[in-house]
Design an enzyme around this catalytic site. Sequence first.
Site, mmCIF file in Angstrom:
data_model
loop_
_atom_site.group_PDB
_atom_site.id
_atom_site.type_symbol
_atom_site.label_atom_id
_atom_site.label_comp_id
_atom_site.label_asym_id
_atom_site.label_seq_id
_atom_site.Cartn_x
_atom_site.Cartn_y
_atom_site.Cartn_z
ATOM 1 C CB SER A 15 -0.921 0.025 1.232
ATOM 2 O OG SER A 15 -0.152 0.069 2.427
ATOM 3 C CB VAL A 58 11.361 -4.624 7.602
ATOM 4 C CG1 VAL A 58 10.641 -4.649 6.261
ATOM 5 C CG2 VAL A 58 10.727 -3.604 8.548
ATOM 6 C CE1 TYR A 158 6.997 8.005 10.731
ATOM 7 C CE2 TYR A 158 7.034 10.409 10.667
ATOM 8 C CZ TYR A 158 6.957 9.193 10.018
ATOM 9 O OH TYR A 158 6.832 9.159 8.646
ATOM 10 C CG PHE A 191 3.734 11.871 0.219
ATOM 11 C CD1 PHE A 191 3.918 11.220 -0.992
ATOM 12 C CD2 PHE A 191 4.521 12.974 0.498
ATOM 13 C CE1 PHE A 191 4.869 11.662 -1.903
ATOM 14 C CE2 PHE A 191 5.474 13.422 -0.396
ATOM 15 C CZ PHE A 191 5.648 12.758 -1.605
ATOM 16 C CB THR A 193 0.201 7.121 2.807
ATOM 17 O OG1 THR A 193 0.233 7.676 4.127
ATOM 18 C CG2 THR A 193 1.307 7.735 1.959
#
Length: 252
Positions: A15, A58, A158, A191, A193
């Site tokens: 996505s 990951v 973050y 963005f 998303t």
Amino acid sequence: MQINGKVFIVTGGASGLGEGTARMLAANGGKVVVADMQADKGEAVAKDIGGVFVKCDVSQEADGQAAVAAALQLGKLVGLVNCAGIAPAEKTVGKNGPHALAVFSKTVTVNLIGSFNMIRLAADAMARNEPEATGERGVLISTASVAAYDGQIGQAAYSASKGGVVGMTLPIARDLARSGIRNMTIAPGIFGTPMLFGMPQEVQDALAASVPFPSRLGTPEDYAKLAKHIIENDMLNGEVIRLDGAIRLAPR
């Protein structure tokens, strides 16, 4: 570095920015491994673009190894684009007490350690490639954020994780120079998303209006266009590119 006929891994490819990049690579003749935790979406994207899906956390070594192994089954692995990530929001001290340490740790683990895990494993495989005419054996692209520089209230975890991605860009490029492997980072602004689309529409509109020019949300296609240029331009190495319409984030 040419995309056509080469193999690429895209983490977070089910996505958002990752999906946009995976589709761009496939449209230009690349063979793509879509590495993501979202099995249903990831399999659908992989099927649509003629790629391969691998369920991948990951931050886990075995999962990263499985994604690289799947890529090597397709041919010559020359590219990795790290788009997997999470973006929790929590103040250092809030109404309910101090920032949850587990949230901070998980954010750094996924966004920073996860990016490095995939870089080191993909680069190890790329180092065995026969070099291209340019001398290149591979190219690595990771995703930071403008929050690495302009972190807002509630973004300590973050911003720290993305600041780490920025900080390791140059040393990794220097480490891998002798192997002909380039390392770059993209720092997107605001963005459109799935993470952002979960916000109320008025918040989305306000965020889009805050971008100087163009005054809109960035798109996965915008990100993919820059990723394509990085792959094809062999002089781009060891740098972070802000992709943000000139925005500088306010405190909140």
